[in-house]
Scaffold this active site. Structure first.
Site, mmCIF file in Angstrom:
data_model
loop_
_atom_site.group_PDB
_atom_site.id
_atom_site.type_symbol
_atom_site.label_atom_id
_atom_site.label_comp_id
_atom_site.label_asym_id
_atom_site.label_seq_id
_atom_site.Cartn_x
_atom_site.Cartn_y
_atom_site.Cartn_z
ATOM 1 N N LEU A 29 0.818 -1.216 0.000
ATOM 2 C CA LEU A 29 0.000 0.000 0.000
ATOM 3 C C LEU A 29 0.852 1.268 0.000
ATOM 4 O O LEU A 29 1.893 1.331 0.647
ATOM 5 C CB LEU A 29 -0.910 0.008 1.234
ATOM 6 N N GLU B 159 0.325 5.867 -0.626
ATOM 7 C CA GLU B 159 -0.618 6.962 -0.360
ATOM 8 C C GLU B 159 -1.805 6.945 -1.331
ATOM 9 O O GLU B 159 -2.915 7.355 -0.965
ATOM 10 C CB GLU B 159 0.149 8.289 -0.438
ATOM 11 N N GLY B 160 -1.588 6.437 -2.550
ATOM 12 C CA GLY B 160 -2.708 6.327 -3.511
ATOM 13 C C GLY B 160 -3.789 5.405 -2.958
ATOM 14 O O GLY B 160 -4.978 5.747 -2.943
ATOM 15 N N HIS B 161 -3.366 4.206 -2.498
ATOM 16 C CA HIS B 161 -4.344 3.273 -1.900
ATOM 17 C C HIS B 161 -5.006 3.903 -0.673
ATOM 18 O O HIS B 161 -6.205 3.761 -0.456
ATOM 19 C CB HIS B 161 -3.649 1.985 -1.428
ATOM 20 N N GLN C 142 -8.457 6.560 -10.219
ATOM 21 C CA GLN C 142 -8.452 7.124 -11.571
ATOM 22 C C GLN C 142 -7.141 6.810 -12.308
ATOM 23 O O GLN C 142 -7.081 6.867 -13.516
ATOM 24 C CB GLN C 142 -8.689 8.640 -11.482
ATOM 25 N N GLN D 246 -9.201 0.519 -16.359
ATOM 26 C CA GLN D 246 -9.717 -0.468 -15.399
ATOM 27 C C GLN D 246 -11.016 0.032 -14.754
ATOM 28 O O GLN D 246 -12.000 -0.706 -14.645
ATOM 29 C CB GLN D 246 -8.665 -0.732 -14.321
HETATM 30 O O1 PAF Z 1 -5.940 -2.038 -9.302
HETATM 31 C C1 PAF Z 1 -5.575 -3.079 -8.713
HETATM 32 O O2 PAF Z 1 -4.793 -3.064 -7.774
HETATM 33 C C2 PAF Z 1 -6.104 -4.424 -9.190
HETATM 34 O O3 PAF Z 1 -6.234 -4.451 -10.567
HETATM 35 C C3 PAF Z 1 -7.416 -4.844 -8.507
HETATM 36 C C4 PAF Z 1 -8.546 -3.889 -8.825
HETATM 37 C C5 PAF Z 1 -7.203 -4.912 -7.002
HETATM 38 C C6 PAF Z 1 -7.832 -6.236 -8.977
HETATM 39 O O4 PAF Z 1 -6.872 -7.187 -8.696
#
Ligand code: PAF
Length: 282
Positions: free
Chosen positions: A33, A35-37, A148, A153
């Protein structure tokens, strides 16, 4: 914060939450993880009673010659970061349970996955939509938050949600950047210090495109050419640069309305992506 590994346990917890009238938010991640997450987790925190963050390095979204084996991991650090950002349940399933023997069902969004990253990573989005569909069934969220930075995705998942009638509200959180503009990504970890310095060119080339458009440039191919020149000067290898409509990912005819400038670039062996949404008048 609870840490849950078993799929069955996660499902029954989700049922318990729902049966007691609690809303659930999900932030799916592949861990390591940053800062984006954490910005996604904080956003999700404000949208529901219970916040589930998942960590799963999804093998089926990696191509045969991609970085599945070396994808960065640090679960102990992730546990602390996820908890500090407000996670209630950290769901960390194991691959054998997510994809048991004889697993053979996949979710495929057809059109939106053909261009941009889909060209270089042919089965990538099928892997993403399949795992996200599974996570939706297991975690039963009311709300899910995605970034974003992975613009294609996000669009593909939105399409899946609508097409398959998932009862999940999706939020898209803005890109978080380093001081020089580099979008945060777990893959930035692969860059040597010297490559890291050069990687700022992705964002700089997006800013260049924005500037050219602002100054009246109308020809998409001229803009793409200038971006490529800047990137190549920093020894970046362009996978693609596209200027597309944000809803369909089709190439724009003219530079008006909403447009998405998206690119993928190799800095050394590391493939990085970035994008910029512009709202143009006229
Ligand atoms: O963006 C990600 O980290 C992955 O593609 C996700 C959405 C967790 C799916 O595995």
């Amino acid at each position: 914060m609870l840490i849950v590994n078993a799929v069955e346990k996660m499902r029954s917890l989700a049922d318990q939450y729902r049966n007691t009238g609690k809303t659930i938010a999900l932030v799916p991640t592949m861990g390591f993880l940053h800062e984006g997450h954490l910005s996604l987790i904080r956003r999700a925190r404000s949208e529901a009673d219970v916040l589930v963050t998942s960590i799963f390095v999804n093998p089926i979204q990696f191509g045969p010659n991609e970085d599945l084996d070396k994808y960065p991991k640090d679960l102990q650090r992730d546990i602390i970061l996820a908890q500090d950002a407000g996670t209630d349940v950290l769901f960390v399933p194991v691959a054998k349970e997510v994809y048991p023997e004889n697993f053979q069902t996949f979710v495929n969004v057809k059109e939106l996955t053909r261009g941009l990253c889909g060209k270089t990573r042919p089965n990538h989005f099928e892997g993403v939509t399949t795992v996200v569909a599974k996570l939706f069934h297991i975690v039963k969220p009311h709300v899910a938050v995605f970034g974003q930075k992975d613009a294609q995705q996000a669009l593909v998942i939105k399409r899946m949600i609508d097409d398959l009638c998932f009862d999940v509200r999706m939020f898209i959180s803005p890109i978080v950047r380093e001081d020089d503009g580099l979008a945060l990504s777990s893959r930035n970890k692969y860059l040597t210090p010297e490559q890291r310095r050069r990687a700022g060119i992705l964002y700089k080339s997006l800013c260049l495109a924005r500037e050219m458009i602002k100054n009246g440039e109308k020809d998409v191919s001229v803009i793409k050419k200038c971006m490529k020149k800047e990137i190549t000067a920093q020894q970046g290898k362009v996978d693609y640069i596209e200027i597309v409509l944000p809803d369909t990912l089709q190439p724009v005819g003219e530079l008006t309305g909403n447009i998405l400038i998206a690119l993928a670039v190799y800095i050394g062996e590391t493939r990085l992506i970035d994008n910029m949404l512009l709202h143009l008048s006229g």
